[in-house]
Every structure is written in structure tokens, then in C-alpha cells.
Design a protein around this motif. Structure first.
Motif, PDB file in Angstrom:
ATOM      1  N   GLU A 102      -5.955  89.097  13.714  1.00 35.56           N
ATOM      2  CA  GLU A 102      -4.840  89.003  12.760  1.00 35.56           C
ATOM      3  C   GLU A 102      -4.357  87.569  12.596  1.00 35.56           C
ATOM      4  O   GLU A 102      -4.049  87.121  11.488  1.00 35.56           O
ATOM      5  CB  GLU A 102      -3.674  89.875  13.238  1.00 35.56           C
ATOM      6  N   ARG A 103      -4.319  86.826  13.684  1.00 34.49           N
ATOM      7  CA  ARG A 103      -3.742  85.485  13.664  1.00 34.49           C
ATOM      8  C   ARG A 103      -4.733  84.399  13.257  1.00 34.49           C
ATOM      9  O   ARG A 103      -4.319  83.284  12.947  1.00 34.49           O
ATOM     10  CB  ARG A 103      -3.170  85.155  15.049  1.00 34.49           C
ATOM     11  N   LYS A 116      -5.913  95.896  21.970  1.00 30.48           N
ATOM     12  CA  LYS A 116      -4.924  95.428  20.997  1.00 30.48           C
ATOM     13  C   LYS A 116      -4.820  93.904  20.981  1.00 30.48           C
ATOM     14  O   LYS A 116      -4.578  93.301  19.940  1.00 30.48           O
ATOM     15  CB  LYS A 116      -3.560  96.044  21.301  1.00 30.48           C
ATOM     16  N   ASN A 117      -5.007  93.287  22.146  1.00 24.27           N
ATOM     17  CA  ASN A 117      -4.921  91.828  22.205  1.00 24.27           C
ATOM     18  C   ASN A 117      -6.036  91.161  21.403  1.00 24.27           C
ATOM     19  O   ASN A 117      -5.856  90.073  20.844  1.00 24.27           O
ATOM     20  CB  ASN A 117      -4.974  91.358  23.662  1.00 24.27           C
ATOM     21  N   THR A 146      -5.089  91.358  17.779  1.00 29.19           N
ATOM     22  CA  THR A 146      -4.046  90.366  17.500  1.00 29.19           C
ATOM     23  C   THR A 146      -4.666  89.009  17.207  1.00 29.19           C
ATOM     24  O   THR A 146      -4.227  88.287  16.296  1.00 29.19           O
ATOM     25  CB  THR A 146      -3.078  90.256  18.688  1.00 29.19           C
TER      26      THR A 146
END
Length: 305
Positions: A126-127, A119-120, A123
Motif C-alpha cells: 500500500e505504501r 497484513k504487514n 501495508t
């Protein structure tokens, strides 16, 4: 702000060395050992940095071997973002046999990765506010086959460009999203994707079909000593291989991808990027062990259209 984000889900500590002769049972004494950070996404980032591009890399790292990988990464100029995992990073081993010129490569499967650890990475995708996200390499154990597909969808939703160099179901599911800008399979990986043996004409038709059905905008297919071709809505651009002294095949495909992404991020047309990718892939085989391509060799080999 970096223009490119590279993803390395199954990185390695690449150990290379040489010996006079490889023999079974008996001890094989080696020399000139070196350690480099490796694995698809890391290699791509190293090449982009070598060529003068701005790149971040997100990589998974765990255990004592992960600490060694972190140390190797600190000796590069690449901006790295480590995502800790519970199991140890894999170590790949390459031995060059001087007597024959053969290269022996041992590539372990890698750690088991928990979905929560992944998940990291998502992320970071996404960023990321740059223009290109490039994912290269195999998936580690425990990671769902739709992982790259999820990255492609995130990137597409943000109107960014997703570039993929992988194989098997991970490649198939990513293409099904119709959010892939560029994909770079080898001819063997393309054969596995379509499920049949292909000659060059068949491979070109298969690549054009991927473009026509919207699964990727561009398909660059590498064919080793036979060269490579680029499939687009314009048709096929075919380039022969340049003959150079081959010292090691390690990282040639990653160098190809790194050269292409670097050129695209500089605003060049895809045909220009394809030619630079060919030069970078060729330059990579001119270096020993796990050194990848050198900028001066890429520039010397590059031939504009």
C-alpha cells in the motif's frame, strides 16, 4: 526512491554443496558449502541489484533459520524489509553430484503463516510509491489463495504495475482481477492453469487468450531448453534457448523475471525486456549452486531485437 518492490512470502536459506557420488544409506560427504538468501522474491531482487537496478524486498522471516536468512540478506546490497513471523524460515538444500553432473534439490514446504502476520506485507504494498511490484514464489501454508490477487488490486488501484511469477490457485485468482501487468508461467504452470496438456502452439494460444481476455497485459512463458515466448496484443515473440554450459538450474526462472523487471523499470519496451530476461535466465544456469546470474554474463548474452 526504488522503482521496484519485490515480495518474498516463502523465502529460503539456500544451502548448496557438491559431492562425488550420492548413495543411499551411506554417509555422503560434501564440500564447497555456501549459504545464500533465496526464494522467488529475494532471488528476483538479487538479480535486479546485480544488474544495477534500485529495488526493495519485503520478506517473511522467523526462528533461528530466519536469523540466518537475515544475516545472508545483510551481506547483499538489497534494501530489505523483514516481516517477523512465529514459525521458522525454511531451508532448501541442493547437492551437485560431480560423477554424473546431476543436481539434487530438496525444497521443504515452509512455515505456517498467520493471516495477521501477512497484513504487514500488504501495508508495504500500500505504501510503496515506485512503479513496479513483483511477487514471485509459492505461498506459505496458512496464506489465502487470493493473497497475490489482493496485491494486484492494490497495485492497480494506485496505477502501478503488478508482475507475478507463481502457480496454481494463487496464479488463477490473481489473473481473475484483471490487474496483472505481466505474468511469467513455465509451460507446465500454464498447462495446470488451463487444465490440459499443451504443445507449443496450444501454449501460445492459451497465452494469447489470457491477453485477449484482459487477465494480463503480457504473458512470458518459459520452456526450458526449448526457449521462451512472449504473448501480447501484437501477437507472439518467440526466442530459442541459447546453448551454454549448464552448471545449475537454481534461480533461472527468477533471473528471467528479474531481468525483465529491471529492463521495464529502465523504460524499455517489453520486447527488449523479454530479451534481457532470456539473457538473465540463461546466465543463471552458467553459475554453480545458488549464485544466480552475473551481470557480465547477462550483458554478453543479451541480443537486442
Amino acid at each position: 526512491m526504488p522503482e521496484i518492490l519485490a515480495i518474498a512470502l516463502n523465502p529460503t536459506v539456500d544451502v548448496s554443496c557438491e559431492t562425488e557420488t550420492v548413495r543411499p544409506t551411506l554417509k555422503t560427504r560434501t564440500r564447497n558449502q555456501r549459504h545464500d538468501p533465496g526464494g522467488g522474491g529475494i532471488n528476483v531482487a538479487r538479480v535486479i541489484e546485480e544488474l544495477g537496478g534500485a529495488v526493495d524486498v519485503v520478506y517473511l522471516s522467523g526462528g533461528a533459520t530466519g536469523a540466518l536468512l537475515d544475516d545472508c540478506m545483510e551481506r547483499t546490497s538489497v534494501r530489505a524489509h523483514k516481516v517477523p513471523i512465529g514459525q521458522p524460515t525454511r531451508v532448501a538444500y541442493m547437492v551437485h553430484e560431480n560423477h554424473t553432473g546431476f543436481e539434487y534439490r530438496f525444497i521443504p514446504e515452509g512455515p505456517q503463516v498467520d493471516p495477521a502476520e501477512l497484513k504487514n506485507v500488504l501495508t508495504h504494498v500500500e505504501r510503496f510509491e515506485g512503479d513496479y511490484v513483483v511477487a514471485s514464489g509459492s505461498l506459505p501454508r496458512g496464506v489465502s489463495h487470493d493473497c497475490y490477487a489482493r496485491m494486484a488490486e492494490i497495485t492497480g488501484r494506485k496505477n502501478k504495475r503488478f508482475i507475478l511469477d507463481s502457480s496454481g490457485r494463487a496464479l488463477e485468482e490473481a489473473l481473475s482481477t484483471k490487474s496483472v501487468f505481466l505474468v511469467k508461467p513455465s509451460i507446465g504452470e500454464l498447462q495446470s492453469l488451463v487444465g490440459e496438456k499443451l504443445d507449443e502452439a496450444g501454449a501460445q494460444n492459451a497465452a494469447l487468450d489470457i491477453v485477449k481476455t484482459g487477465r494480463a497485459r503480457y504473458v512470458a512463458v518459459s520452456m526450458g531448453m526449448e526457449g521462451a515466448f512472449l504473448a501480447s496484443e501484437k501477437g507472439i515473440l518467440r526466442l530459442p534457448a541459447k546453448h551454454v554450459r549448464i552448471r545449475s538450474a537454481v534461480g533461472a526462472g527468477d533471473s528471467f523475471v528479474g531481468g525483465m523487471v529491471f529492463s521495464l523499470a529502465r523504460g524499455n519496451e517489453v520486447e527488449h525486456a523479454f530479451r534481457l530476461g532470456m539473457a538473465a535466465g540463461t546466465a543463471a544456469v552458467m553459475t554453480s549452486g545458488t549464485q544466480l546470474c552475473r551481470r557480465k554474463d547477462v550483458e554478453a548474452l543479451f541480443t537486442p531485437g
